[in-house]
Design a protein around this motif. Structure first.
Motif, PDB file in Angstrom:
ATOM      1  N   GLU A 156       4.754  -1.480 -14.161  1.00 35.34           N
ATOM      2  CA  GLU A 156       4.320  -2.875 -14.067  1.00 35.34           C
ATOM      3  C   GLU A 156       3.420  -3.082 -12.849  1.00 35.34           C
ATOM      4  OE1 GLU A 156       6.290  -7.387 -13.958  1.00 35.34           O
ATOM      5  OE2 GLU A 156       7.523  -5.622 -13.508  1.00 35.34           O
ATOM      6  N   GLU A 157       3.793  -2.471 -11.721  1.00 33.35           N
ATOM      7  CA  GLU A 157       2.984  -2.589 -10.509  1.00 33.35           C
ATOM      8  C   GLU A 157       1.627  -1.898 -10.683  1.00 33.35           C
ATOM      9  OE1 GLU A 157       6.241  -2.846  -6.873  1.00 33.35           O
ATOM     10  OE2 GLU A 157       5.897  -0.905  -7.846  1.00 33.35           O
ATOM     11  N   ILE A 158       1.628  -0.748 -11.315  1.00 35.82           N
ATOM     12  CA  ILE A 158       0.373  -0.034 -11.566  1.00 35.82           C
ATOM     13  C   ILE A 158      -0.552  -0.897 -12.417  1.00 35.82           C
ATOM     14  CG2 ILE A 158      -0.677   2.016 -12.618  1.00 35.82           C
ATOM     15  CD1 ILE A 158       2.093   3.393 -12.127  1.00 35.82           C
ATOM     16  N   LYS A 159      -0.010  -1.479 -13.474  1.00 37.21           N
ATOM     17  CA  LYS A 159      -0.811  -2.332 -14.351  1.00 37.21           C
ATOM     18  C   LYS A 159      -1.354  -3.540 -13.595  1.00 37.21           C
ATOM     19  CE  LYS A 159      -0.706  -4.709 -18.848  1.00 37.21           C
ATOM     20  NZ  LYS A 159      -1.402  -5.903 -18.372  1.00 37.21           N
ATOM     21  N   TYR A 160      -0.528  -4.092 -12.714  1.00 37.68           N
ATOM     22  CA  TYR A 160      -0.973  -5.258 -11.950  1.00 37.68           C
ATOM     23  C   TYR A 160      -2.139  -4.898 -11.027  1.00 37.68           C
ATOM     24  CZ  TYR A 160      -0.946  -9.446  -9.080  1.00 37.68           C
ATOM     25  OH  TYR A 160      -1.324 -10.600  -8.444  1.00 37.68           O
ATOM     26  N   VAL A 161      -2.052  -3.739 -10.391  1.00 37.31           N
ATOM     27  CA  VAL A 161      -3.158  -3.290  -9.530  1.00 37.31           C
ATOM     28  C   VAL A 161      -4.436  -3.160 -10.349  1.00 37.31           C
ATOM     29  CG1 VAL A 161      -4.050  -1.368  -8.145  1.00 37.31           C
ATOM     30  CG2 VAL A 161      -1.671  -2.107  -7.869  1.00 37.31           C
ATOM     31  N   ILE A 162      -4.349  -2.532 -11.501  1.00 39.69           N
ATOM     32  CA  ILE A 162      -5.520  -2.330 -12.370  1.00 39.69           C
ATOM     33  C   ILE A 162      -6.090  -3.655 -12.837  1.00 39.69           C
ATOM     34  CG2 ILE A 162      -6.243  -1.421 -14.618  1.00 39.69           C
ATOM     35  CD1 ILE A 162      -4.126   0.841 -14.123  1.00 39.69           C
ATOM     36  N   ASP A 163      -5.224  -4.521 -13.319  1.00 42.13           N
ATOM     37  CA  ASP A 163      -5.684  -5.824 -13.829  1.00 42.13           C
ATOM     38  C   ASP A 163      -6.320  -6.653 -12.722  1.00 42.13           C
ATOM     39  OD1 ASP A 163      -4.760  -5.148 -16.322  1.00 42.13           O
ATOM     40  OD2 ASP A 163      -2.910  -6.334 -16.197  1.00 42.13           O
ATOM     41  N   THR A 164      -5.750  -6.573 -11.532  1.00 44.23           N
ATOM     42  CA  THR A 164      -6.284  -7.348 -10.407  1.00 44.23           C
ATOM     43  C   THR A 164      -7.645  -6.821  -9.980  1.00 44.23           C
ATOM     44  OG1 THR A 164      -4.011  -7.769  -9.656  1.00 44.23           O
ATOM     45  CG2 THR A 164      -5.783  -8.238  -8.106  1.00 44.23           C
ATOM     46  N   PRO A 174      -3.050   1.620  -3.696  1.00 51.62           N
ATOM     47  CA  PRO A 174      -1.632   2.002  -3.606  1.00 51.62           C
ATOM     48  C   PRO A 174      -1.329   3.162  -4.544  1.00 51.62           C
ATOM     49  CG  PRO A 174      -1.867  -0.382  -3.861  1.00 51.62           C
ATOM     50  CD  PRO A 174      -3.220   0.213  -4.109  1.00 51.62           C
ATOM     51  N   ILE A 175      -0.643   4.164  -4.046  1.00 48.80           N
ATOM     52  CA  ILE A 175      -0.200   5.277  -4.901  1.00 48.80           C
ATOM     53  C   ILE A 175       1.005   5.943  -4.236  1.00 48.80           C
ATOM     54  CG2 ILE A 175      -1.944   6.828  -3.882  1.00 48.80           C
ATOM     55  CD1 ILE A 175      -2.033   8.231  -6.681  1.00 48.80           C
ATOM     56  N   TYR A 176       2.163   5.743  -4.809  1.00 50.15           N
ATOM     57  CA  TYR A 176       3.396   6.350  -4.302  1.00 50.15           C
ATOM     58  C   TYR A 176       4.396   6.402  -5.436  1.00 50.15           C
ATOM     59  CZ  TYR A 176       4.028   1.289  -3.482  1.00 50.15           C
ATOM     60  OH  TYR A 176       4.040  -0.086  -3.611  1.00 50.15           O
ATOM     61  N   ILE A 191       0.122   8.463 -11.774  1.00 52.83           N
ATOM     62  CA  ILE A 191      -0.491   7.186 -11.385  1.00 52.83           C
ATOM     63  C   ILE A 191      -2.006   7.347 -11.272  1.00 52.83           C
ATOM     64  CG2 ILE A 191      -0.623   5.422  -9.580  1.00 52.83           C
ATOM     65  CD1 ILE A 191       2.336   6.154  -8.907  1.00 52.83           C
ATOM     66  N   ALA A 192      -2.436   8.434 -10.630  1.00 51.60           N
ATOM     67  CA  ALA A 192      -3.873   8.687 -10.481  1.00 51.60           C
ATOM     68  C   ALA A 192      -4.551   8.790 -11.839  1.00 51.60           C
ATOM     69  CB  ALA A 192      -4.101   9.947  -9.666  1.00 51.60           C
ATOM     70  N   PHE A 227       0.835  -1.201   0.000  1.00 50.77           N
ATOM     71  CA  PHE A 227       0.000   0.000   0.000  1.00 50.77           C
ATOM     72  C   PHE A 227       0.870   1.251   0.000  1.00 50.77           C
ATOM     73  CE2 PHE A 227      -2.299   3.359   2.335  1.00 50.77           C
ATOM     74  CZ  PHE A 227      -3.270   3.604   1.378  1.00 50.77           C
ATOM     75  N   SER A 228       2.001   1.177   0.667  1.00 50.48           N
ATOM     76  CA  SER A 228       2.892   2.326   0.757  1.00 50.48           C
ATOM     77  C   SER A 228       4.331   1.837   0.858  1.00 50.48           C
ATOM     78  CB  SER A 228       2.539   3.180   1.979  1.00 50.48           C
ATOM     79  OG  SER A 228       3.408   4.273   2.097  1.00 50.48           O
ATOM     80  N   LYS A 229       5.245   2.646   0.375  1.00 55.36           N
ATOM     81  CA  LYS A 229       6.661   2.283   0.448  1.00 55.36           C
ATOM     82  C   LYS A 229       7.469   3.563   0.614  1.00 55.36           C
ATOM     83  CE  LYS A 229       7.944  -0.694  -2.617  1.00 55.36           C
ATOM     84  NZ  LYS A 229       8.338  -1.252  -3.939  1.00 55.36           N
ATOM     85  N   TYR A 230       8.378   3.590   1.606  1.00 53.77           N
ATOM     86  CA  TYR A 230       9.139   4.816   1.817  1.00 53.77           C
ATOM     87  C   TYR A 230      10.185   4.984   0.726  1.00 53.77           C
ATOM     88  CZ  TYR A 230      13.216   2.302   3.749  1.00 53.77           C
ATOM     89  OH  TYR A 230      14.314   1.502   3.925  1.00 53.77           O
TER      90      TYR A 230
END
Length: 373
Positions: A356-364, A348-350, A259-260, A5-8
Motif C-alpha cells: 500500500e505504501e509503495i503504491k502511494y509513493v508511485i501514485d503521488t 523510500p525503499i526499505y 520494490i525497485a 524515507f527510512s524505517k529501522y
C-alpha cells in the motif's frame, strides 16, 4: 498517508539478542558480530566501531595518516569522508563523478594520480553510492600502480557484490561499513572496519581502544598506552541488535529488489522523471535514485506535503561552505556532480514498506509530475 524515507527493522531476534546483553549474558555480542560479519562478507578480519564515521576515522589512523598527507575522494560523498581526513590536518582531494551511478570517475581519478605522484598521497576513499560499485579491478590496479591504499566507503553497500563477491572481500586495503548511514537512521549506531591485511588489523585493534596494552600476567587495572588512539568501540547493545540485522540482510535486499522492480515498472514513461538503469549492474537496492528534469526541490517539497519523504545522495562537497571556502572551490569545478545534484532524488525503499505504501509513493509521484509543464 505518510511514507518515511527510512524505517529501522526489528523482530524477535533483535529483541532476544538485546535481552541477552541486558541480562549480562557471558556472550560478547561485539566479538560475535565481528566473527559473523567476517563470515558474511568473506573478510579475514573485522573491528566493530561505534559508528560508520568511527570506522573511517580508525581507517585513517590505521594507515598512519599525518599532517600534510593527501587523500583522494569523490566530490559526491557524505561529509564524513573528507571530515575524517581533515581531523589529521591532511588534505582531501576531490574528483568529479560519472553520470550513470554518481560514483567517482575512474578516468579522472587516474588522470589525477598520473599527474600528482607524491609520497604525501596516501589513499583513495571510494564511496559506493547506492551500493553500486565502480570497476573495482581497475581501481585496485591503480592502487598498486600508484602506490596508494584503497579504502572503500561501503555505507550503503552491506551485502552488495562485485562480480558475485561481497564487498569487503574483493581486494580493498580497508572497507568501512555504516549500520546507520546518511538519512537512513537506525535505532542503534555502529560501523565496521574490515581488512585482509595483518598489519592494518593489528594497528586498528590497538588504536580502537586508546592504544592501551595490558600484560596478561598483571592485575587487570594495570595498563600502558603505546600510541595515540581513541575510543571507537561499539556497545554490546548495539552489537546485539546489529547481529540480527546482518543475519537478515539478504532477505532485506530481496524485498528491496521487489520494490525497485515495482518502481521501475510503474514509473516508466512518467513525464519529467528519469529512472535508474539497474538491469546492467550488481546492486543491493539500498537506494532508488531517480532524476527530476527541473525544479527538483519543489518536486520533493510537494511530495513531502503529501506525506512522501525523500532523500538526497549527496550534496557535492564543493558546495559545502567549509570545503568551498577552505580550498577556494568554484561552483563549476565539478560539472557532472553539479548537474546530477540539481536533479537526483532518492525514493523510500526499505524491506518493511507495505504494498500500500509503495503504491502511494508511485501514485503521488505521478500526481505531482502531472502538474508540471
Amino acid at each position: 498517508m505518510e511514507v518515511l524515507f527510512s524505517k529501522y527493522e526489528n523482530d524477535v531476534e533483535e529483541h532476544s539478542n538485546v535481552s541477552d546483553a541486558l541480562d549480562g549474558d557471558d556472550l560478547c555480542q561485539r566479538e560475535e558480530l565481528e566473527d559473523e560479519f567476517c563470515s558474511y562478507v568473506g573478510a579475514s578480519y573485522a573491528v566493530a566501531t561505534s559508528h560508520g564515521t568511527s570506522a573511517l576515522h580508525l581507517a585513517m589512523l590505521a594507515l598512519d595518516l599525518k599532517r600534510g598527507d593527501k587523500v583522494v575522494c569523490s566530490v559526491n560523498s557524505h561529509p564524513n569522508v573528507p571530515e575524517v581526513v581533515r581531523h589529521f590536518d591532511a588534505e582531501p582531494i576531490f574528483i568529479d563523478i560519472e553520470e550513470n551511478y554518481y560514483n567517482i570517475d575512474l578516468n579522472k581519478l587516474e588522470e589525477y594520480l598520473q599527474e600528482n605522484k607524491s609520497k604525501k598521497l596516501k589513499a583513495v576513499i571510494v564511496t559506493h553510492v547506492a551500493g553500486i560499485t565502480v570497476d573495482l579491478e581497475r581501481l585496485y590496479n591503480m592502487g598498486k600502480l600508484y602506490n596508494v591504499k584503497i579504502v572503500e566507503d561501503a555505507c550503503d553497500a552491506l551485502g552488495a557484490t562485485y562480480n558475485g563477491q561481497k564487498i569487503g572481500s574483493t581486494g580493498a586495503d580497508i572497507t568501512c561499513f555504516n549500520f546507520s548511514s546518511h538519512l537512513r537512521e537506525n535505532i542503534c549506531n555502529g560501523g565496521m572496519l574490515v581488512t585482509d591485511d595483518d598489519e592494518i588489523i593489528e594497528r586498528a585493534r590497538l588504536l580502537n581502544n586508546h592504544a592501551i596494552v595490558r600484560d596478561e600476567d598483571a592485575l587487570e587495572y594495570i595498563y600502558d598506552v603505546v600510541d595515540i588512539g581513541n575510543d571507537y568501540s561499539m556497545s554490546q547493545l548495539d552489537a546485539a541488535f546489529i547481529r540480527a540485522m546482518v543475519k537478515k540482510q539478504d532477505k532485506v535486499m530481496q524485498r528491496q529488489k521487489e520494490i525497485a522492480q515495482i518502481y521501475s515498472k510503474e514509473l516508466v514513461g512518467v513525464d519529467h522523471i528519469t529512472l535508474p538503469d539497474l538491469e546492467s549492474v550488481e546492486t543491493p537496492y539500498s537506494l532508488y535514485i531517480i532524476k527530476i528534469d527541473k525544479n527538483r526541490d519543489s518536486f520533493a517539497r510537494e511530495l513531502k506535503d503529501k506525506g512522501v519523504h525523500t532523500g538526497l545522495h549527496f550534496i557535492p562537497l564543493h558546495l559545502i561552505s567549509y570545503y568551498k571556502t577552505k580550498y577556494s572551490l568554484k561552483v563549476n569545478a565539478f560539472p557532472v556532480a553539479l548537474r546530477s545534484y540539481q536533479q537526483v532524488l532518492s525514493l523510500p525503499i526499505y524491506a518493511s514498506m507495505s504494498d500500500e505504501e509503495i503504491k502511494y509513493v508511485i501514485d503521488t509521484i505521478k500526481e505531482v509530475a502531472s502538474t508540471r509543464v
